[in-house]
Design a protein around this motif. Structure first.
Motif, PDB file in Angstrom:
ATOM      1  N   GLY A  76      83.427  90.425  51.309  1.00  0.00           N
ATOM      2  CA  GLY A  76      82.052  89.945  51.347  1.00  0.00           C
ATOM      3  C   GLY A  76      82.004  88.434  51.254  1.00  0.00           C
ATOM      4  N   ILE A  77      81.272  87.916  50.260  1.00  0.00           N
ATOM      5  CA  ILE A  77      81.120  86.467  50.084  1.00  0.00           C
ATOM      6  C   ILE A  77      82.141  85.911  49.087  1.00  0.00           C
ATOM      7  N   SER A  78      83.125  86.716  48.685  1.00  0.00           N
ATOM      8  CA  SER A  78      84.121  86.282  47.704  1.00  0.00           C
ATOM      9  C   SER A  78      85.462  86.020  48.369  1.00  0.00           C
ATOM     10  N   ASP A  79      86.207  85.060  47.800  1.00  0.00           N
ATOM     11  CA  ASP A  79      87.559  84.734  48.258  1.00  0.00           C
ATOM     12  C   ASP A  79      88.497  84.711  47.070  1.00  0.00           C
ATOM     13  N   MET A  80      89.734  85.119  47.327  1.00  0.00           N
ATOM     14  CA  MET A  80      90.770  85.049  46.302  1.00  0.00           C
ATOM     15  C   MET A  80      92.048  84.522  46.951  1.00  0.00           C
ATOM     16  N   TRP A  81      92.607  83.449  46.383  1.00  0.00           N
ATOM     17  CA  TRP A  81      93.890  82.886  46.816  1.00  0.00           C
ATOM     18  C   TRP A  81      94.877  82.994  45.666  1.00  0.00           C
ATOM     19  N   THR A  82      96.109  83.414  45.974  1.00  0.00           N
ATOM     20  CA  THR A  82      97.154  83.511  44.953  1.00  0.00           C
ATOM     21  C   THR A  82      98.424  82.843  45.470  1.00  0.00           C
ATOM     22  N   ASN A  97      80.780  82.408  47.442  1.00  0.00           N
ATOM     23  CA  ASN A  97      79.907  81.515  48.199  1.00  0.00           C
ATOM     24  C   ASN A  97      78.522  82.134  48.328  1.00  0.00           C
ATOM     25  N   TYR A  98      77.609  81.716  47.460  1.00  0.00           N
ATOM     26  CA  TYR A  98      76.253  82.250  47.492  1.00  0.00           C
ATOM     27  C   TYR A  98      75.397  81.620  48.585  1.00  0.00           C
ATOM     28  N   ASN A  99      75.960  80.669  49.337  1.00  0.00           N
ATOM     29  CA  ASN A  99      75.260  80.094  50.482  1.00  0.00           C
ATOM     30  C   ASN A  99      75.707  80.709  51.806  1.00  0.00           C
ATOM     31  N   ASP A 100      76.483  81.780  51.721  1.00  0.00           N
ATOM     32  CA  ASP A 100      76.972  82.436  52.925  1.00  0.00           C
ATOM     33  C   ASP A 100      75.801  82.917  53.781  1.00  0.00           C
ATOM     34  N   GLY A 101      75.867  82.621  55.083  1.00  0.00           N
ATOM     35  CA  GLY A 101      74.788  82.969  55.991  1.00  0.00           C
ATOM     36  C   GLY A 101      74.579  84.460  56.172  1.00  0.00           C
ATOM     37  N   ARG A 102      75.551  85.285  55.738  1.00  0.00           N
ATOM     38  CA  ARG A 102      75.392  86.734  55.874  1.00  0.00           C
ATOM     39  C   ARG A 102      74.454  87.327  54.831  1.00  0.00           C
ATOM     40  N   ASN A 115      77.615  77.689  44.508  1.00  0.00           N
ATOM     41  CA  ASN A 115      78.894  78.360  44.647  1.00  0.00           C
ATOM     42  C   ASN A 115      79.655  78.263  43.330  1.00  0.00           C
ATOM     43  N   VAL A 116      80.438  79.289  43.014  1.00  0.00           N
ATOM     44  CA  VAL A 116      81.175  79.315  41.757  1.00  0.00           C
ATOM     45  C   VAL A 116      82.648  79.585  42.041  1.00  0.00           C
ATOM     46  N   SER A 117      83.520  79.101  41.150  1.00  0.00           N
ATOM     47  CA  SER A 117      84.957  79.292  41.334  1.00  0.00           C
ATOM     48  C   SER A 117      85.666  79.239  39.992  1.00  0.00           C
ATOM     49  N   LYS A 118      86.901  79.721  39.991  1.00  0.00           N
ATOM     50  CA  LYS A 118      87.702  79.740  38.764  1.00  0.00           C
ATOM     51  C   LYS A 118      89.176  79.813  39.147  1.00  0.00           C
ATOM     52  N   TYR A 119      90.034  79.129  38.358  1.00  0.00           N
ATOM     53  CA  TYR A 119      91.485  79.166  38.532  1.00  0.00           C
ATOM     54  C   TYR A 119      92.107  79.884  37.346  1.00  0.00           C
TER      55      TYR A 119
END
Length: 318
Positions: free
Chosen positions: A94-100, A130-135, A152-156
């Protein structure tokens, strides 16, 4: 499919992947080729330097469904006594991403015709939404609704893992916990809703010779996370002269369907001696299967040609 149904499905995906406790790690139908993403002790277990890439598109036809990309490097050193590895994994839902990003070190000892190794892993993971996602669609202007997050919010999140792995020319077995720290993953410091949970993995496989250069290989991967059902992938493959293989896999763990989660078709072949291509197509069971066209996974691996002595230690695909 109506917009309301899309929203319901996206909410279900979100709750499954970011619930307080449960299965949080991504799954791979071709787990036998992505062992470094599951067990750090696999570092150095291939006979020479290898570079792999994987793409997984889960639940084709559902907007916002999980998509995963993986790049993995694996190298044996010091006469295969030491192994180093690295993974870069990206997953979107969806509007979330995860990088590892993770690095692995393993020390290997010869036992009989094979090696037993212990490995450790250090990783850094990024979560972002990403709460600004156009979808995102609403009946009214989102800017006037105070209940909707607008930024938008993020965390490491750092983590560590451990594993143990044994393999010889015909058999392998491994146990691992790639993320041992139960880190808080809420985006607000004053909340305590979501944490990473420890995932435990057990895997095994055995190649049975049928006739000259033809092998039957059953393999299994068992996955456990707190407050989630135990899930298992079990497959059986036929390997022809280490140049081509084909098989079928079954995945359990669907709490809403006693039949299981999916049946997977597997195919692999060497495009040329150092390059191997793997394909998987998952056919899902249950209600969700009515709204998607299955899951597709592609894997490409390049392995630097090894000398004859090293190649004997691991002549087949796993």
């Amino acid at each position: 499919m109506t917009m309301n149904r899309y929203i319901i499905i996206l909410c279900a995906i979100w709750s499954l992947c970011f619930s307080a406790e449960g299965q949080q790690e991504r799954q791979y139908s071709q787990f036998m080729y992505t062992k470094l993403a599951i067990n750090p002790a696999f570092a150095g277990n291939l006979p020479s330097f290898s570079l792999s890439g994987l793409y997984r598109n889960q639940w084709l036809g559902i907007p916002g469904a999980p998509v995963t990309q993986l790049i993995s490097a694996n190298i044996p050193l010091m006469d295969q006594r030491v192994g180093l590895g690295a993974n870069l994994i990206h997953s979107s839902i969806g509007i979330s991403d995860m990088w590892t990003l993770s690095g692995m070190y393993a020390y290997r000892l010869p036992v009989g015709e094979g090696f037993i190794s212990g490995g450790m892993e250090g990783s850094l993971r990024y979560y972002g939404v990403n709460y600004n996602d156009g979808r995102l669609i609403a009946d009214q202007d989102l800017s006037i609704d105070n209940a909707v997050v607008k930024e938008n919010v993020s965390k490491y999140v750092p983590n560590v893992g451990l594993g143990i792995y044994y393999s010889d020319p015909n058999f392998y077995i491994g146990l691992s916990a790639p993320r041992l720290i139960s880190s808080k993953i809420d985006f607000k410091d004053n909340l305590l809703v979501s944490r990473e949970v420890i995932h435990l993995y057990a895997m095994a496989g055995y190649s049975i010779p049928l006739r000259d250069e033809v092998f039957l290989t059953p393999q299994v991967l068992v996955k456990y996370a707190k407050n989630a059902p135990i899930s298992a992938d079990a497959n059986i493959m036929v390997d022809f002269a280490t140049k081509f293989n084909a098989g079928v896999s079954y995945r359990s763990g669907n709490i809403n369907n006693p039949i299981g989660e999916s049946i997977d078709l597997l195919l692999g072949f060497k495009i040329m001696p150092p390059v191997f291509l793997g394909l998987a197509y998952d056919i899902p069971f249950g209600e969700l299967g009515r709204y998607n066209k299955g899951s597709l996974e592609l894997m490409l691996r390049y392995m630097v040609p090894a000398d004859d002595k090293s190649d004997v230690q691991n002549p087949r695909f796993f």
